[in-house]
Design an enzyme around this catalytic site. Structure first.
Site, mmCIF file in Angstrom:
data_model
loop_
_atom_site.group_PDB
_atom_site.id
_atom_site.type_symbol
_atom_site.label_atom_id
_atom_site.label_comp_id
_atom_site.label_asym_id
_atom_site.label_seq_id
_atom_site.Cartn_x
_atom_site.Cartn_y
_atom_site.Cartn_z
ATOM 1 N N GLU A 164 0.836 -1.209 0.000
ATOM 2 C CA GLU A 164 0.000 0.000 0.000
ATOM 3 C C GLU A 164 0.873 1.262 0.000
ATOM 4 O O GLU A 164 0.541 2.252 -0.651
ATOM 5 C CB GLU A 164 -0.933 0.015 1.221
ATOM 6 C CG GLU A 164 -2.010 -1.049 1.210
ATOM 7 C CD GLU A 164 -3.180 -0.733 0.293
ATOM 8 O OE1 GLU A 164 -3.077 0.186 -0.536
ATOM 9 O OE2 GLU A 164 -4.220 -1.405 0.413
ATOM 10 N N THR A 167 2.318 1.652 -3.487
ATOM 11 C CA THR A 167 1.294 2.164 -4.409
ATOM 12 C C THR A 167 1.068 3.652 -4.171
ATOM 13 O O THR A 167 0.854 4.413 -5.123
ATOM 14 C CB THR A 167 -0.022 1.378 -4.232
ATOM 15 O OG1 THR A 167 0.257 -0.009 -4.210
ATOM 16 C CG2 THR A 167 -0.981 1.662 -5.375
ATOM 17 N N GLU A 197 -4.472 5.177 -0.691
ATOM 18 C CA GLU A 197 -3.448 4.161 -0.480
ATOM 19 C C GLU A 197 -2.704 4.402 0.837
ATOM 20 O O GLU A 197 -2.365 3.447 1.546
ATOM 21 C CB GLU A 197 -2.450 4.136 -1.647
ATOM 22 C CG GLU A 197 -3.070 3.945 -3.026
ATOM 23 C CD GLU A 197 -3.700 2.581 -3.246
ATOM 24 O OE1 GLU A 197 -3.813 1.789 -2.286
ATOM 25 O OE2 GLU A 197 -4.093 2.293 -4.391
ATOM 26 N N HIS A 200 -4.842 3.229 3.701
ATOM 27 C CA HIS A 200 -4.842 1.768 3.755
ATOM 28 C C HIS A 200 -3.515 1.246 4.299
ATOM 29 O O HIS A 200 -3.486 0.248 5.038
ATOM 30 C CB HIS A 200 -5.137 1.189 2.371
ATOM 31 C CG HIS A 200 -6.481 1.568 1.843
ATOM 32 N ND1 HIS A 200 -6.831 1.466 0.503
ATOM 33 C CD2 HIS A 200 -7.588 2.076 2.470
ATOM 34 C CE1 HIS A 200 -8.087 1.879 0.345
ATOM 35 N NE2 HIS A 200 -8.558 2.250 1.519
#
Length: 328
Positions: A164, A167, A197, A200
């Site tokens: 995450e 990303t 992201e 998360h």
């Protein structure tokens, strides 16, 4: 008690906290942004003018930028693979719809918006071959992935914590590049995705923090295992139409490195951030084996940094079917 049963017990213990994780790290459907918030409004009389403006600005974006954008989009669009994988983790019970299954479904709901937004932007831009992109996406979903975690929740949460954040880095850099080329709307889209992201990442890394509190030695060993094995990207089985799984992901990765979207240095930086976030140097009550794992982890970023300095990225761009030079 077996290692598998201990992990299951820890997951059941943490399940009571899942509703709190959902409230803390996810946003209700009615309050979160949706793809249509950032795209030309198809119900508006100015729709065609908005699309024309989007296409004009898109003409100034270079080849490697489009490759990175397409690769990011395909990675996001392969979401069914990731949801299916997470549902198979020990302690996640989709049949009984337990707390962890609720987390996975709601996380998936947020992630699904990313591919929707990027796919529609690429379609409207007119700069890429959408059919080739769609075939690559279907191949990637068909082929699945193997991230080396098995059904182990400890290893999976290390993976998702790392992935995450990776990303986030990629989408954020694309956002910065789009802004530098004058595409402010695309920059905003990618920045919003990057924000998701990061949230998360905070969630999955908190799961690991909680596990370290109750099972520190096994969590340390799982962290070492994943760092030793190396984190593979979710699109590592990437391939184009008519091709077998070979070097397509490497070529995509080369494009991303050439323009600074995601580099070997970023990999090392993320590793260091996780070591600091989980305060690996301060964790106590470790077995001898876990102490050795800690020593390995503390020295690893410096070792990996020396390796990354020797990497040579090809200057010649690989020609993907997704992005045809004639369109640029």
């Amino acid at each position: 008690m077996s290692i598998k049963n201990i992990r299951l017990e820890v997951m059941q213990f943490l399940e009571s906290k899942v509703d709190g994780f959902v409230d803390q790290f996810l946003i209700p459907v009615e309050k979160i942004w949706q793809p249509s918030d950032f795209l030309p409004n198809s119900e508006s009389d100015t729709f065609f003018e908005e699309v024309k403006e989007l296409r004009e600005i898109a003409k100034d974006l270079p080849y490697d930028f489009w490759v990175a954008m397409v690769g990011d989009t395909i990675t996001e669009e392969a979401l069914p693979t990731y949801e299916n994988w997470l549902m198979e983790i020990e302690g996640v019970d989709n049949l009984e719809r337990n707390g962890w299954a609720k987390w996975v479904r709601q996380w998936t709901g947020e992630e699904n918006r990313h591919g929707d937004l990027l796919n529609k932007y690429l379609y409207l831009s007119g700069r890429v071959n959408m059919r080739e992109i769609e075939m690559t996406t279907q191949h990637l979903i068909n082929d699945g992935f193997d991230i080396g975690t098995g059904r182990d929740p400890y290893k999976n949460f290390v993976y998702t914590s790392f992935q995450e954040l990776a990303t986030y880095v990629s989408h954020n850099r694309v956002s910065q590049l789009a802004k530098s080329y004058g595409d402010k709307k695309l920059s905003k889209m990618c920045k919003m995705i990057a924000g998701d992201e990061m949230r998360h990442h905070h969630a999955y890394s908190e799961f690991v923090t909680q596990i370290f509190k109750v099972d520190p030695s096994e969590m340390m060993l799982a962290f070492q295992y994943m760092m030793k094995a190396k984190i593979v990207m979710p699109a590592h089985f990437l391939r184009e139409s008519g091709e077998k799984i070979s070097s397509a992901f490497e070529h995509f990765s080369d494009s991303a490195q050439r323009i600074g979207v995601y580099t070997a240095n970023d990999y090392v930086d993320i590793m260091q951030k996780l070591i600091e976030k989980w305060e690996i140097d301060k964790i106590g009550n470790l077995t001898d084996e876990a102490e050795k794992a800690r020593d390995y982890l503390m020295k690893l970023p410096a070792r990996m940094a020396r390796v990354s300095e020797r990497l040579i990225i090809p200057q010649e761009s690989f020609q993907f079917k997704w992005v045809e030079p004639a369109r640029l």
